[in-house]
Design a protein around this motif. Structure first.
Motif, short mmCIF file in Angstrom:
data_model
loop_
_atom_site.label_atom_id
_atom_site.label_comp_id
_atom_site.label_asym_id
_atom_site.label_seq_id
_atom_site.Cartn_x
_atom_site.Cartn_y
_atom_site.Cartn_z
N MET A 1 39.04 51.97 42.62
CA MET A 1 40.29 51.67 42.06
C MET A 1 41.57 52.20 42.88
O MET A 1 42.77 51.74 43.32
CB MET A 1 40.61 52.03 40.41
N ASP A 2 41.17 53.65 43.25
CA ASP A 2 42.32 54.34 44.08
C ASP A 2 42.59 53.82 45.58
O ASP A 2 43.73 53.49 45.90
CB ASP A 2 41.98 55.67 44.09
N ALA A 3 41.50 53.25 46.04
CA ALA A 3 41.52 52.61 47.49
C ALA A 3 42.16 51.31 47.41
O ALA A 3 42.68 50.70 48.30
CB ALA A 3 39.91 52.41 47.92
N LYS A 4 41.99 50.55 46.40
CA LYS A 4 42.54 49.40 46.19
C LYS A 4 43.96 49.52 45.36
O LYS A 4 44.71 48.43 45.34
CB LYS A 4 41.70 48.33 45.35
N GLY A 5 44.45 50.52 45.11
CA GLY A 5 45.77 50.58 44.37
C GLY A 5 46.07 50.10 43.03
O GLY A 5 46.88 49.94 42.63
N TYR A 6 44.59 50.15 42.35
CA TYR A 6 44.73 49.62 40.87
C TYR A 6 45.10 51.04 40.04
O TYR A 6 44.15 51.97 40.12
CB TYR A 6 43.42 49.10 40.58
N GLN A 7 45.77 50.76 39.14
CA GLN A 7 46.08 52.16 37.98
C GLN A 7 45.26 51.99 36.68
O GLN A 7 44.87 52.86 36.22
CB GLN A 7 47.39 51.90 37.64
N SER A 8 44.79 50.61 36.31
CA SER A 8 44.02 50.61 35.19
C SER A 8 43.17 49.43 35.48
O SER A 8 43.48 48.73 36.42
CB SER A 8 45.01 50.33 33.95
N ILE A 9 42.29 49.05 34.54
CA ILE A 9 41.27 48.09 34.77
C ILE A 9 42.12 46.82 34.40
O ILE A 9 41.59 45.53 34.92
CB ILE A 9 39.90 48.33 34.05
N ALA A 10 42.98 46.65 33.73
CA ALA A 10 43.77 45.50 33.57
C ALA A 10 44.43 44.88 34.87
O ALA A 10 44.75 43.75 34.85
CB ALA A 10 45.04 45.92 32.43
N ASP A 11 44.42 45.67 35.93
CA ASP A 11 44.97 45.23 37.06
C ASP A 11 44.00 44.33 37.81
O ASP A 11 44.47 43.80 38.48
CB ASP A 11 45.24 46.39 38.03
N PHE A 12 42.92 44.47 37.54
CA PHE A 12 41.80 43.62 38.14
C PHE A 12 41.04 42.89 37.18
O PHE A 12 40.09 42.17 37.55
CB PHE A 12 41.36 44.42 39.11
N LYS A 13 40.90 43.13 35.92
CA LYS A 13 39.92 42.46 35.01
C LYS A 13 40.22 40.95 34.88
O LYS A 13 41.16 40.32 34.92
CB LYS A 13 40.27 43.02 33.56
N GLY A 14 38.93 40.26 35.00
CA GLY A 14 39.11 38.71 35.31
C GLY A 14 39.42 38.31 36.30
O GLY A 14 39.49 36.83 36.43
N LYS A 15 40.06 38.96 37.38
CA LYS A 15 40.66 38.32 38.53
C LYS A 15 39.81 37.98 39.82
O LYS A 15 40.33 38.21 40.69
CB LYS A 15 41.98 39.27 38.75
N LEU A 16 38.65 37.67 39.39
CA LEU A 16 37.62 37.24 40.31
C LEU A 16 38.27 36.00 41.15
O LEU A 16 38.71 35.20 40.62
CB LEU A 16 36.34 37.05 39.91
N LYS A 17 38.43 36.09 42.18
CA LYS A 17 39.00 34.94 43.39
C LYS A 17 37.75 33.99 43.57
O LYS A 17 36.62 34.42 43.80
CB LYS A 17 39.28 35.47 44.42
N THR A 18 38.16 32.65 43.73
CA THR A 18 36.95 31.77 44.27
C THR A 18 37.86 31.14 45.64
O THR A 18 38.98 31.34 45.83
CB THR A 18 36.91 30.47 43.32
N PHE A 19 36.90 30.32 46.22
CA PHE A 19 37.44 29.72 47.51
C PHE A 19 38.45 28.82 47.46
O PHE A 19 39.42 28.78 48.20
CB PHE A 19 36.37 29.32 48.56
N ASP A 20 38.49 28.00 46.20
CA ASP A 20 39.53 27.00 46.20
C ASP A 20 40.78 27.57 45.38
O ASP A 20 40.88 28.48 44.94
CB ASP A 20 39.01 25.83 45.36
#
Ligand code: ERO
Length: 312
Positions: free
Chosen positions: A293-312
């Protein structure tokens, strides 16, 4: 780094905990989880009475995973209900999970009435996915039975309750189970349980590895992570937002935890690797997840929860 998470208005200091069945069958096990950085514990799935379980050997470790056909050995509901009531009296601000796995609808209803009538204020995890009770099909694979159970449960059960599901392997099954689950006021869905009825062989002895069911048992560990992530993601895309998702399956390190959260998990449970490593795993996973999380600059899990990207 903030590793906390919130489900149904309850905040957990850490988004990681044990999976039911692993090192959680007695007071000593549960007190060790309490003493660790884990955000909560879940008790071994309970039946109404004490249950012996299947004959041994009933569990075999493998490089990176394990096979088990424990057969629901447990001290009975009263033991676990007593433990969680005593614990919540000592730590009223903490929320924990009580796992229930009746082998019949009646047993499940009897147990849930007892919990409903008690002072328990945690979450019930209704296990619909035990793969190892000989002669009993997994409820989670019979959609009509899942619907029937939930209709009867929510006819009286008013406290927070979630279900533990088996893995599904067909997108149409994700559609079908999500359609059913979305009909009910579920607090969470925990996905996945072990991958049922795998077979592990000892090639030297030319024999199966475990005794019950001719060697067939639930598979856990790193090999089931792709299936676990697919189920967490598949349900996350289909369930109404009020139903939180607990991600379980294949977690060995912080990256695996990160991936479950990316797929939509609000809490991540660790089974097989927790079995190998014990409660010190929660410190290691917390360190590893924090570093990511630190390496990616995320402060809490809400910053990335469910935010999986797809190609389209
Ligand atoms: C509750 C029984 C279960 C068992 C068991 O006790 O055999 N093993 C699993 O991998 N998952 C379960 O849900």
């Amino acid at each position: 780094t903030d590793l906390s998470t919130t489900i149904a208005g309850r905040t957990f200091s850490n988004c990681m905990m044990n999976a039911a069945g692993v090192r959680c069958a007695d007071d000593n096990d549960l007190n060790q989880i309490i003493a660790s950085p884990a955000g909560a514990y879940v008790t071994k799935s309970a039946t109404p009475n004490v249950r012996e379980g299947n004959p041994e050997p009933r569990m075999k470790s493998l490089p990176g995973g394990c096979i088990n056909s424990m057969g629901l050995p447990n001290h009975g509901l009263d033991y676990y209900l007593n433990f969680v009531l005593q614990d919540q009296a000592k730590r009223p601000d903490k929320t924990n999970l009580l796992s229930v796995a009746g082998t019949t609808l009646e047993d499940n209803l009897t147990m849930l009435h007892k919990v409903e009538d008690s002072e328990f204020n945690g979450f019930v995890e209704l296990n619909l996915s035990c793969p190892n009770v000989p002669g009993k099909p997994q409820v989670g694979y019979d959609f009509d039975r899942v619907h029937e159970i939930l209709v009867q449960v929510f006819d009286f059960y008013d406290k927070p309750l979630g279900v533990k599901l088996p893995p599904y392997f067909d997108l149409v099954h994700f559609d079908q189970i999500a359609k059913i689950l979305n009909e009910f006021p579920l607090t969470f869905v925990n996905s996945i349980n072990s991958v049922g009825n795998g077979l592990v062989i000892d090639p030297n002895a030319e024999r199966v590895a475990i005794k019950p069911k001719g060697g067939f048992g639930g598979i856990g560990g790193t090999f089931i992570k792709p299936t676990a992530l697919a189920n967490v993601r598949g349900l996350s895309l289909r369930l109404k937002p009020e139903i939180a998702i607990i991600g379980t399956g294949g977690v060995m390190n912080g990256t695996d935890v990160f991936e479950h959260i990316l797929c939509g998990a609000s809490m991540v449970q660790v089974g097989t690797q927790f079995g190998f490593e014990g409660t010190r795993i929660f410190k290691r996973l917390s360190k590893e997840l924090s570093a990511i999380m630190d390496a990616k600059g995320y402060q809490s899990i809400a910053d990335f929860k469910g935010k999986l990207k797809t190609f389209d």
